[in-house]
Design an enzyme around this catalytic site. Structure first.
Site, PDB file in Angstrom:
ATOM      1  N   HIS A 243       0.830  -1.203   0.000  1.00  0.00           N
ATOM      2  CA  HIS A 243       0.000   0.000   0.000  1.00  0.00           C
ATOM      3  C   HIS A 243       0.870   1.261   0.000  1.00  0.00           C
ATOM      4  CE1 HIS A 243      -2.895  -2.991   1.517  1.00  0.00           C
ATOM      5  NE2 HIS A 243      -3.817  -2.204   1.011  1.00  0.00           N
ATOM      6  N   ASP A 316      -4.702  -6.001  -7.861  1.00  0.00           N
ATOM      7  CA  ASP A 316      -4.969  -5.324  -6.596  1.00  0.00           C
ATOM      8  C   ASP A 316      -5.217  -3.856  -6.924  1.00  0.00           C
ATOM      9  OD1 ASP A 316      -5.296  -4.918  -3.879  1.00  0.00           O
ATOM     10  OD2 ASP A 316      -3.412  -5.865  -3.316  1.00  0.00           O
TER      11      ASP A 316
END
Length: 611
Positions: A243, A316
């Site tokens: 992230h 993702d």
């Protein structure tokens, strides 16, 4: 021996599940081909994208949600977002205000599907969410909130993994969600992993493979929703979070085959619909330095050509830092498609992403036949899940009746009871006295519950009030209990907890990633709290309510447990284990390393006490 036994159990589980549920519905290529033939290029490209929209109602979001949609997409409502971009899918989150109650979610799903059915190519949406359970779950109570993957790994029972997936899938389908981004097929071999951890079933590839396959069957064959194995080619051995950074995994090809590949092979063998990519660099699989999401050698050469996966490859989130460090947001969607991805999830600028793909087709970098190949896979998945016939509406009233119903809660209780792991009981504190009127089990504390005062303190999740839930459970069993949540305590809060402990017969202290003094517990505040409580000389029980690795830092506490999660169900099962109502059954699904010598296990894989 353990691997053969597990394989046997999983094999029989899968066969039984398939026999009950029957074979999956087969797509009708002619129907899919006819749809593609009548679609415009913008409609086809829209099918390649799935993203979020703000609001709990498709056509009447709050003023704040309408403003957020205008800023992100230039339109007010979720329905308009679907129409404007010809979206192939939407994804629900709590932070985008999509998830309040079963009736509301079902109504939102119906509204979004009506928008898709009345515009563009009139192709229904694939509605998705991340309902891994444990620390990653989106639907709120009354949804049945199962323990997460590592807890299920501690339970060692593929039937429990299958049941949790089946019930979760049934509840998701009831509210109009047809795709779940689960299970995690990552093998967590690195205790310092900041992003996977308890989201993994464990550190043994065979255990993870068996649990992954069982959940694929539970989601897809039993519940009829699409599952997604993630994060390919395996995110289990990293110290960086994709992230926020671009992680590198330095497994050799042989190590990848031994450690990371087995769960994905098992998922594919079980018929997985979707595989999600990881924003990680694995030099042994692709020396270019590109993240796997943008790597043709990994997505096409490895996943499709070598592992034989024929389903949908979903990225993702394209808003994550791991996929944005090397290339601009205009290039990432194009490169992902060139690498072999089909469904592009949550680009940070949807206008830019879609127009970049259209421009790549216009200038010949991507061909329309390449777009058609991904659209065909996406529509085939929708056909398999029953979305290409009549509009896929759901009954909001039926959703209210099914989601969280009593039978599901009973299954939850039994499964969660089997996950709690007792790691140390050197002081013979456990089990504590049971409910009044029951015969104490052998070894139980001789102090009657009605005469025992218990302090429950430590880290607390506001969404579940795990400190309060445990204190209430002990009080319901006759103990005089006090709840004192500390969060990440400062010195004053530690002193308050110490004073309270000195006034109680027993203290139960809960920790959450106390091992991570770099990010999660800066300065080691939780560790300082536990040591201060131990120094009182009063009996202390420490419970790691997320990563079990915490307990290695508390040699001065002779009673230690792990729950792998902090949901209400986990705290209720913890209460039953502490008081002797149920015997502990959990076995560590990972090694817990010694902080002074990380190559040595303080507690080895498979450790767990019972009575």
């Amino acid at each position: 021996m353990r691997g053969r036994l597990l394989a046997s159990i999983v094999g029989s589980t899968l066969l039984a599940a398939v026999a009950v549920a029957g074979p999956p519905a087969q797509a009708a290529p002619s129907t899919v081909d006819r749809l593609i033939a009548r679609m415009t290029l913008p409609q086809k490209v829209g099918q390649l994208f799935a993203t979020y929209a703000y609001g709990g109602d498709a056509t009447a979001p709050s003023a704040a949600d309408a403003a957020a949609n205008r800023q992100a997409y230039g339109v007010d409502t979720p329905a308009e977002v679907v129409r404007k971009y010809h979206l192939g899918g939407v994804i629900y989150f709590t932070w985008s205000n999509n998830l309040t109650s079963p009736r509301q979610i079902a109504t939102l799903s119906n509204g979004l599907q009506a928008s898709a059915a009345a515009s563009g190519a009139r192709i229904p949406l694939l509605v998705s969410t991340d309902q891994e359970h444990g620390i990653v779950q989106r639907l709120p109570a009354p949804a049945t909130l199962f323990p997460g993957s590592m807890a299920l790994g501690a339970g060692r029972n593929p039937v429990d993994a299958y049941t949790a997936a089946r019930i979760t899938g049934q509840e998701l389908r009831a509210v109009g969600v047809q795709q779940v981004f689960a299970p995690s097929a990552d093998v967590n071999v690195n205790p310092a992993n900041p992003v996977i951890g308890v989201r993994s079933f464990g550190s043994d590839p065979l255990l993870v493979a068996g649990m992954t396959a069982a959940q694929v069957v539970g989601f897809q064959r039993a519940a009829g929703i699409s599952a997604a194995a993630k994060h390919f080619p395996g995110h289990g051995d990293t110290v960086d979070d994709s992230h926020d950074a671009l992680p590198y995994i330095h497994h050799t090809r042989a190590e990848w085959e031994r450690l990371d590949a087995p769960p994905f092979r098992a998922a594919i063998a079980a018929g997985i619909d979707t595989v999600m990519t990881a924003h990680i660099v694995v030099p042994s699989l692709d020396s270019s330095g590109d993240p796997a999401t943008l790597s043709a050698p990994i997505l096409t050469g490895l996943l499709r050509d070598q592992l034989g996966f024929r389903g949908v490859v979903v990225t993702d989130s394209l808003g994550m830092a791991g996929v944005r460090q090397k290339y601009g947001d205009d290039r990432v969607p194009v490169l992902a498609l060139k690498a072999g991805a089909d469904l592009l999830l949550m680009p940070p600028n949807l206008d830019l992403a879609i127009n970049s793909v259209l421009a790549a087709v216009a200038d010949g970098e991507l061909t329309e036949s390449r777009i058609d190949a991904s659209v065909r896979r996406i529509l085939t998945l929708k056909q398999r899940r029953g979305l290409l016939g009549a509009p896929p509406t759901v009954d909001p009233a039926a959703a209210e009746r099914l989601v969280g119903r009593d039978a599901h809660q009973r299954a939850l209780r039994g499964i969660t009871d089997r996950t709690v792991t007792v790691l140390r009981n050197d002081a013979d504190l456990l089990p504590l006295s049971p409910v009044a009127g029951r015969t104490p089990p052998a070894g139980a504390s001789s102090t009657p519950a009605s005469e025992r005062s218990v302090l429950v303190t430590g880290w607390n999740a506001s969404a579940f009030d795990n400190v309060g839930t445990l204190a209430a459970g002990l009080a319901a069993r006759g103990n005089r209990s006090t709840a004192l949540p500390t969060g990440l305590p400062d010195d004053a809060r530690i002193a308050e907890a110490v004073a309270a402990a000195q006034a109680h017969d027993l203290t139960v202290v809960l920790t959450q990633r106390a091992w991570d003094t770099r990010i999660n517990d800066p300065g080691g505040r939780q560790q300082k709290l536990v040591h201060a409580l131990a120094a009182t000389g009063r009996p202390v029980i420490v419970v790691a309510v997320r990563d079990p690795y915490d307990v290695a830092y508390f040699d001065d506490v002779p009673t230690q447990l792990a729950t792998y999660g902090y949901t209400r169900a986990s705290m209720e099962s913890l209460t039953r284990v502490l008081t002797g109502e149920v015997s502990p059954r959990g076995k560590l699904p990972v090694d817990i390393p010694d902080p002074a010598d990380p190559e040595t296990a303080r507690y080895p894989y498979g450790h767990g006490l019972t009575w």
